[in-house]
Motif scaffolding. Sequence first.
Motif, short mmCIF file in Angstrom:
data_model
loop_
_atom_site.label_atom_id
_atom_site.label_comp_id
_atom_site.label_asym_id
_atom_site.label_seq_id
_atom_site.Cartn_x
_atom_site.Cartn_y
_atom_site.Cartn_z
N LEU A 9 68.95 -33.43 11.00
CA LEU A 9 67.77 -33.75 10.20
C LEU A 9 66.94 -34.84 10.88
N GLU A 10 67.57 -35.85 11.43
CA GLU A 10 66.85 -36.90 12.14
C GLU A 10 66.11 -36.35 13.36
N VAL A 11 66.79 -35.51 14.12
CA VAL A 11 66.15 -34.91 15.30
C VAL A 11 65.00 -34.01 14.87
N LEU A 12 65.22 -33.22 13.84
CA LEU A 12 64.18 -32.33 13.34
C LEU A 12 62.96 -33.13 12.88
N GLU A 13 63.18 -34.16 12.10
CA GLU A 13 62.06 -34.95 11.58
C GLU A 13 61.30 -35.66 12.69
N SER A 14 62.01 -36.19 13.66
CA SER A 14 61.34 -36.92 14.74
C SER A 14 60.64 -36.00 15.73
N ASN A 15 61.00 -34.71 15.75
CA ASN A 15 60.41 -33.75 16.68
C ASN A 15 59.67 -32.61 15.97
N ARG A 16 59.43 -32.77 14.69
CA ARG A 16 58.87 -31.70 13.88
C ARG A 16 57.56 -31.13 14.44
N ARG A 17 56.62 -31.98 14.74
CA ARG A 17 55.32 -31.51 15.24
C ARG A 17 55.48 -30.71 16.53
N HIS A 18 56.31 -31.21 17.43
CA HIS A 18 56.53 -30.52 18.70
C HIS A 18 57.19 -29.16 18.48
N LEU A 19 58.21 -29.12 17.62
CA LEU A 19 58.93 -27.88 17.38
C LEU A 19 58.04 -26.83 16.72
N VAL A 20 57.23 -27.25 15.75
CA VAL A 20 56.31 -26.32 15.09
C VAL A 20 55.28 -25.82 16.10
N ALA A 21 54.74 -26.72 16.92
CA ALA A 21 53.74 -26.32 17.92
C ALA A 21 54.34 -25.33 18.92
N LEU A 22 55.58 -25.57 19.33
CA LEU A 22 56.26 -24.68 20.26
C LEU A 22 56.43 -23.29 19.65
N ALA A 23 56.93 -23.24 18.43
CA ALA A 23 57.11 -21.95 17.76
C ALA A 23 55.77 -21.26 17.52
N ALA A 24 54.76 -22.04 17.13
CA ALA A 24 53.44 -21.46 16.88
C ALA A 24 52.84 -20.87 18.15
#
Length: 63
Positions: A9-24
């Motif tokens: 959860l900590e990793v997800l929250e701190s990298n959320r924007r990057h992960l969403v942008a990558l998937a998008a």
Amino acid sequence: MSYADKIFLEVLESNRRHLVALAARVVGCAWWGEEIMQDAYIRIIRAGAAPQDIQPPQGYLNG
């Protein structure tokens, strides 16, 4: 919530924007990118993954 869940959860929250942008970028849609990222997180937690053994966890989430 287990210790492993908290790590992801900590990793997800701190990298959320990057992960969403990558998937998008992969699927060509920001909304689907968000859905994919959330679905992946839920699947990881349900599978009982051991994120403390995955170093670095960001690399695992980025694929």
